[in-house]
Design an enzyme around this catalytic site. Structure first.
Site, mmCIF file in Angstrom:
data_model
loop_
_atom_site.group_PDB
_atom_site.id
_atom_site.type_symbol
_atom_site.label_atom_id
_atom_site.label_comp_id
_atom_site.label_asym_id
_atom_site.label_seq_id
_atom_site.Cartn_x
_atom_site.Cartn_y
_atom_site.Cartn_z
ATOM 1 N NE ARG A 1 40.080 83.621 49.506
ATOM 2 C CZ ARG A 1 39.268 83.342 50.508
ATOM 3 N NH1 ARG A 1 38.556 82.251 50.491
ATOM 4 N NH2 ARG A 1 39.152 84.178 51.522
ATOM 5 N N PRO B 1 57.021 73.803 37.478
ATOM 6 C CG PRO B 1 57.865 71.932 38.576
ATOM 7 C CD PRO B 1 57.142 72.338 37.337
ATOM 8 C CG ASP C 1 41.337 86.684 51.814
ATOM 9 O OD1 ASP C 1 40.660 86.398 52.808
ATOM 10 O OD2 ASP C 1 41.073 86.297 50.668
ATOM 11 C CD GLU D 1 59.201 62.799 33.836
ATOM 12 O OE1 GLU D 1 59.835 63.644 34.491
ATOM 13 O OE2 GLU D 1 58.509 61.907 34.357
HETATM 14 N N1 4GX Z 1 53.629 74.483 40.015
HETATM 15 N N2 4GX Z 1 54.124 70.194 38.222
HETATM 16 C C1 4GX Z 1 53.649 70.136 35.808
HETATM 17 C C2 4GX Z 1 54.692 68.453 34.395
HETATM 18 C C3 4GX Z 1 55.957 69.115 33.931
HETATM 19 C C4 4GX Z 1 57.195 68.467 34.053
HETATM 20 C C5 4GX Z 1 58.317 69.100 33.596
HETATM 21 C C6 4GX Z 1 57.005 70.938 32.955
HETATM 22 C C7 4GX Z 1 58.222 70.320 33.040
HETATM 23 C C8 4GX Z 1 53.911 72.429 39.355
HETATM 24 C C9 4GX Z 1 54.292 73.386 40.302
HETATM 25 C C10 4GX Z 1 54.432 71.041 39.275
HETATM 26 C C11 4GX Z 1 54.820 68.943 38.135
HETATM 27 C C12 4GX Z 1 53.124 70.416 37.212
HETATM 28 C C13 4GX Z 1 55.346 68.716 36.719
HETATM 29 N N3 4GX Z 1 55.890 70.342 33.397
HETATM 30 N N4 4GX Z 1 53.041 73.002 38.545
HETATM 31 N N5 4GX Z 1 54.271 68.833 35.743
HETATM 32 N N6 4GX Z 1 55.165 73.260 41.305
HETATM 33 O O1 4GX Z 1 55.162 70.641 40.138
HETATM 34 O O2 4GX Z 1 52.882 74.253 38.929
#
Ligand code: 4GX
Length: 249
Positions: free
Chosen positions: A153, A88, A168, A115
């Site tokens: 795609r 995120p 698209d 995490e």
């Molecule tokens: N877009 N996640 C990664 C593990 C994490 C935790 C803390 C870094 C820091 C997400 C998203 C996503 C949840 C994947 C946490 N990584 N990935 N994961 N939104 O929510 O790509």
């Protein structure tokens, strides 16, 4: 295009490769997917893949050594690939980013669980950090699958029909126009007449007017990113005028 995925859940990621457009692209060798499981690179009897965070607090991180060894193993086979970490905290994914990555070629997705991963590993190994949206999911796998699907795609020849991903939503920076199929009347609503008269010029204009109008109504910020030509500006003006007329009634 070669895609490598570093994941504790390879079965999950391999599922996408079996289905639909992505599955066919893999069969046609337009897409080559390989999964790498950090668990295969552990050295202890329990095959431990998580570790405790310094500073304490709830939750675990991915253990550095198995992850690092998995990364190095992929890199030996896919030297020039860009390594993308999904989280995120990453840059928000767009259609344009997907297209740029397809043009660049091979990519390695690093999927975090728990995490996340040690910040120094991100700094050492990760080329880019991407996010699929401002919400939290339980691991990077679903995010990687979103990227793989969207990129596939855009691989030339991956969509069965001739009229390609050009059509698209977002490919022109606009939302899609509405679609209709049989029956001609559904719950008392008729298919717009213009789609039934076989006049392809009129249909094309109608669709573009709808694309522009819906983008103006639903995602006005997208319109600021595109330069409309004179014809498009006229079509949008018509949509807005019609919208004002029906609002007053
Ligand atoms: N877009 N996640 C990664 C593990 C994490 C935790 C803390 C870094 C820091 C997400 C998203 C996503 C949840 C994947 C946490 N990584 N990935 N994961 N939104 O929510 O790509």
């Amino acid at each position: 295009m070669r895609v490598d995925v570093i994941t504790l859940f390879p079965e999950l990621v391999e599922q996408v490769i079996g289905c639909g457009i992505v599955g066919r692209a893999a069969e046609q060798k337009l897409l080559e997917l390989h999964c790498w499981n950090p668990r295969e690179y552990t050295r202890d009897r329990h095959r431990t893949v998580d570790d405790r965070p310094y500073g304490g607090g709830p939750g675990m991180l991915m253990k550095v050594q198995p992850l690092q060894d998995a990364i190095h193993a992929v890199r030996e086979q896919s030297r020039d690939a860009r390594l993308v970490y999904l989280s995120p905290q990453g840059q928000l994914l767009t259609q344009e980013k997907l297209a740029q990555q397809v043009d660049l070629g091979s990519v390695i997705f690093l999927c975090g669980r728990y995490e996340g991963i040690d910040e120094r590993l991100i700094q050492q190994e990760v080329d880019e950090e991407w996010s699929i949206g401002d919400y939290v999911i339980s691991g990077g796998e679903l995010a990687a699958m979103v990227c793989i699907d969207g990129m596939t795609r855009l691989i030339p020849g991956a969509l069965g029909h001739d009229d390609s991903a050009q059509q698209d939503s977002f490919s022109q920076g606009l939302l899609d126009y509405p679609h209709y199929t049989r029956p001609e009347e559904y719950l008392g609503e008729r298919v717009p007449g213009v789609l039934m008269n076989g006049n392809h010029r009129e249909i094309e204009d109608w669709r573009e007017r709808q694309s522009l109008g819906r983008t103006w109504q639903r995602r006005p910020e997208l319109l600021e990113q595109v330069r409309l030509d004179t014809r498009q500006q006229a079509l949008l003006d018509e949509f807005i005028a019609e919208h004002e007329r029906t609002r007053k009634r």
